[in-house]
Design an enzyme around this catalytic site. Structure first.
Site, PDB file in Angstrom:
ATOM      1  N   GLU A 380       4.314   5.394  -0.300  1.00  0.00           N
ATOM      2  CA  GLU A 380       3.791   4.191  -0.287  1.00  0.00           C
ATOM      3  C   GLU A 380       4.090   3.194   0.929  1.00  0.00           C
ATOM      4  O   GLU A 380       4.067   2.048   0.974  1.00  0.00           O
ATOM      5  CB  GLU A 380       3.873   3.599  -1.725  1.00  0.00           C
ATOM      6  N   GLU A 452      -0.785  10.011  -7.190  1.00  0.00           N
ATOM      7  CA  GLU A 452      -0.333   9.466  -8.475  1.00  0.00           C
ATOM      8  C   GLU A 452      -1.638   8.860  -9.013  1.00  0.00           C
ATOM      9  O   GLU A 452      -2.421   8.152  -8.437  1.00  0.00           O
ATOM     10  CB  GLU A 452       0.710   8.047  -8.272  1.00  0.00           C
TER      11      GLU A 452
END
Length: 800
Positions: A380, A452
């Site tokens: 991320e 995710e």
């Protein structure tokens, strides 16, 4: 060559000092510890991350025989969190700044041969270090200590430092050896053994060149049939003048013959498209953090594959134990593993360490056939072109057989990797489960997967109310379904396998992220059944049947039970009410979950044919009556919408029903006020047979259930640990989600409880961990809970 386990004999102090490293008596107090070890045990929740942040020390004393002189003496650490400095007799011999990869300290030049020696480890677990994953906030605790196993190897100056084997689905392979020392006159020999234990080939070549060959008819490695071949590699000094050959070193590696290809429409393994259905996994446990032995690492892999029905796992957000990866190799669990980090990118020195971490990860783990994708971005993180060009190039150079990916949470990111891996958190309950690939990346030629989903979008505790636990499960089902509908998505990884301890910035205020489909003790929440129900039924034991409700109307607003959902891989579910057949329920293969192999089944009618059977209603009258009764439950008698008032009024006139009659029908068939207790039985039917039943009725008795998840323990080469699952259940074996009694766990024999001995149930569930104590024998575990009979477990502990 000799290799010795080095997990015993260590002593620990929470405050390192230079005196610890000297070959002299240590003046302070030291605690005897066994590896794996955590620098600080923590409570289950409300843990403080500051407690494990320290500069601690480990010390081990040992004698070295004279005949080791002239050899290489190598000390290998599986992992030390997070910066380690290794001393031998006061001299620094190694420094390592990654808490998630292995490293080796060469002790040879610092040893006193024929004398007494001291090795010390300075272990820095402070989160102020300028190395990944540190630098900003982190959504997981990072712990500290020597938490993976340690070995000492004594070998000749000429040896195999590294071996990389590539093996394709056609049976061809290439062996790339890295040899230390003078290898002139040395050969490399490879003996290959098949999955059945039979010889599959013998190959030889020079020690300094790649060795290629083929195994005719080699069985390929796949999630369904994870065929493993053993390559026994021997570095041999060839004899001269009639002298025999001498084996200098021998290594055994397990190899899977398979070919990985990521295309625009997904992952192809051995030429066949594989749809990934996985979960993300942290490597942490209650109390111990990262420091748990191999058996519990393997247990997580077994739970993912056999219990949860996954075919893939992402090791978020760092490389994990070889014991876990070995189990994935054996079970056929595909692995996406990634370099350590979480969102933050530091300065130049930080980036160089991250590149070194990436290098170490690939070199250390590239012989695991289960790994199908290298994660070469910080999870991320923002784009950093030069940095990620470097990591991507490095991965392709060190391992040209696997594609690269990098987990991001930004759309249209610069993608140097082969696969665009994206954390898709778009689903909020009513909208689509995931975004189209074309909305996230414009490079449609590359592979794409969801790394995710869910997680922080809908944190759910095992003790949350019933409708929240149901919505948690349905959200996972929606994402799984919608990702399957899009044929250019390779699959998805749900966040995450189990709840985990985290920093103050995250979680529910008690230092726990309740993002898992299991709790921290690996007890399943309802959402776990979404994954488990997607596996095929190959035997009766494979059948999954999980009901979303206890069938208690008082759990729901206004007493409206609403729809009950069955998460099952059965063909249908038959409902019985007090042993009377009500209805059969089939999966809706054209509805909201049409893409799933086994859609969840809505149990939306608990009256069924009973009005026809007992009240003399026609089928049409029965359907109208049920519609009106459900509306009364949902809206209440005084707020019934006009369309239902009209239908109910017409039916009452037609059937000559009074208000008392209508009230009786509601009480008998919906609310069951004051009547005989209702027993609901749900039968899962497969191929015309009932293979599993779940009974829901008022709780009459409460029992404590205790089960060892890994009953076969072996103390050696590290300590072992029993994982005990604890549940409060009713007379039908149903978990009691609001039972919060405390369970007391005691042990007799060579086991010791880790953490507290008195453990409260949360969501009717908990767990306990008991460590072996260095001896073989029989251990008796006793679990007691107020109001329930005690449970006793007997475990046999072997000595390895």
């Amino acid at each position: 060559m000799e290799t010795f386990p080095w997990n015993e004999g260590w002593r620990f102090t929470p405050a390192f000092s230079d005196a610890l490293a000297q070959n002299a008596p240590y003046p302070g107090a030291l605690e005897a510890v066994r590896i794996p070890h955590t620098v600080k045990q923590l409570p289950y929740n409300y843990a403080n991350e500051k407690e494990y942040q320290m500069v601690s020390g480990y010390r081990r004393e040992f004698d070295v025989p004279e005949n080791w002189r002239g050899k290489r003496v190598l000390l290998r650490f599986g992992a030390v969190a997070h910066e380690a400095v290794i001393f031998c007799n006061g001299k620094e011999v190694a420094r390592h700044a990654c808490g998630y990869t292995a490293f080796t300290a060469d002790l040879s030049a610092a040893l006193l041969y024929g004398g007494h020696n001291v090795v010390a480890v300075r272990c820095d677990s402070r989160e102020s270090l300028d190395v990944p994953p540190f630098g900003l906030v982190i959504d997981y605790m990072t712990y500290g200590g020597i938490y993976r196993g340690v070995t000492l190897t004594v070998k000749d100056s000429v040896g195999l430092d590294d071996v990389f084997i590539t093996a394709g689905a056609d049976g061809g392979f290439h062996i790339y050896p890295t040899v230390s020392g003078e290898a002139v006159g040395c050969a490399l020999r490879a003996d290959v053994t098949g999955p059945d234990g039979r010889a599959a080939g013998h190959f030889s070549g020079t020690a300094t060149s790649p060795l290629s060959g083929a195994v005719p008819g080699a069985a390929v490695w796949s999630p369904e049939q994870p065929m493993l071949y053993t390559f026994t590699l021997s570095l041999v000094r060839l004899g001269e003048g009639g002298l025999p050959d001498r084996v200098l070193e021998e290594k055994r590696l397990r190899v899977g013959f398979r070919t990985i290809d990521f295309r625009a429409d997904g992952l192809y393994l051995n030429g066949r498209r594989i749809v990934l259905r996985g979960l993300d996994r942290h490597q942490s446990w209650p109390y111990q953090g990262y420091a748990m032995p191999d058996s519990l690492q393997r247990l997580d892999a077994e739970l993912l594959k056999n219990t949860l029905g996954c075919n893939a796992v992402r090791t978020s957000h760092y490389p994990q134990s070889h014991a876990f990866l070995d189990a994935c190799d054996e079970l056929g669990l595909l692995v996406f593993t990634e370099m350590p980090g979480w969102q933050h990118i530091g300065g130049d020195a930080w980036k160089q360490q991250a590149i070194a971490n990436c290098r170490e990860m690939i070199l250390e783990y590239r012989n695991h056939p289960s790994i199908f994708l290298w994660g070469v971005r910080i999870n991320e993180s923002a784009d950093d072109d030069a940095f990620y060009q470097a990591t991507n190039e490095l991965a392709h150079r060190l391992d040209p057989t696997r594609p690269t990916g990098g987990v991001r949470c930004i759309k249209h990111s610069h993608c140097f990797e082969d696969v665009y891996t994206y954390n898709d958190f778009v689903h909020t309950g009513k909208n689509p489960g995931c975004e189209p690939k074309r909305a996230v990346t414009s490079d449609l030629r590359k592979g794409y997967l969801i790394s995710e989903h869910n997680g922080h979008m809908y944190p759910t505790k095992a003790f949350d109310w019933e409708e929240k636990r149901l919505e948690h499960a349905l959200r996972h089902a929606r994402v799984l379904n919608d990702s399957l509908l899009q044929k250019d998505i390779a699959g998805s990884f749900g966040w995450c396998m189990f709840d985990y301890n985290t920093h103050k910035d995250f979680g529910s205020g008690d230092r726990i992220c309740y993002h898992g489909v299991m709790d921290m003790f690996r007890n399943p929440k309802l959402a776990a059944a979404v994954y488990a129900s997607q596996k095929p039924v190959q035997s009766d034991a494979d059948c999954v049947l999980a009901l979303s409700s206890t069938m208690d109307i008082g759990e729901h607003p206004g007493g409206a039970l609403g729809d009950v959902w069955a998460f099952t891989n059965a063909d249908c579910v038959n409902l019985y009410k007090n042993d009377e057949f009500v209805a059969a329920f089939l999966p809706d293969r054209k509805g909201r979950f049409s893409a799933l192999a086994h859609p969840p089944i809505a149990i939306d009618d608990v009256v069924g044919c009973l009005l026809e059977k007992h009240e003399g209603f026609s089928h049409a009258e029965s359907e109208t009556a049920k519609e009106c009764l459900r509306a009364v439950a949902k809206y209440g008698q005084n707020a019934l919408p006009p369309q239902y008032l009209a239908k109910l009024g017409a039916l009452m006139i037609k059937k000559h029903l009074t208000m008392a009659d209508a009230t009786r029908l509601y009480g008998t068939y919906v609310a069951n006020w004051g009547g005989k207790a209702i027993q609901y039985r749900f039968d899962a039917v497969v191929d015309g047979r009932v293979v599993k039943s779940v009974v829901k009725e008022p709780v009459a008795d409460v029992f404590l259930e205790a089960k060892a998840l890994n009953p076969h323990l072996c103390d050696g080469p590290t300590w072992d640990c029993a994982a005990i699952s604890l549940r409060a259940v009713d007379q039908n074996g149903n978990t009691l989600p609001y039972c919060g009694e405390a369970v007391t766990v005691t042990a007799e024999g060579p086991l010791q409880v880790l953490g507290p001995c008195i453990i409260p149930l949360r969501g009717g569930m908990a767990g306990a961990y008991l460590a072996t104590q260095g001896a073989a024998g029989t251990a008796l575990i006793t679990c007691t809970m107020p109001g329930a009979a005690p449970v006793r477990l007997t475990l046999e502990i072997a000595k390895g």
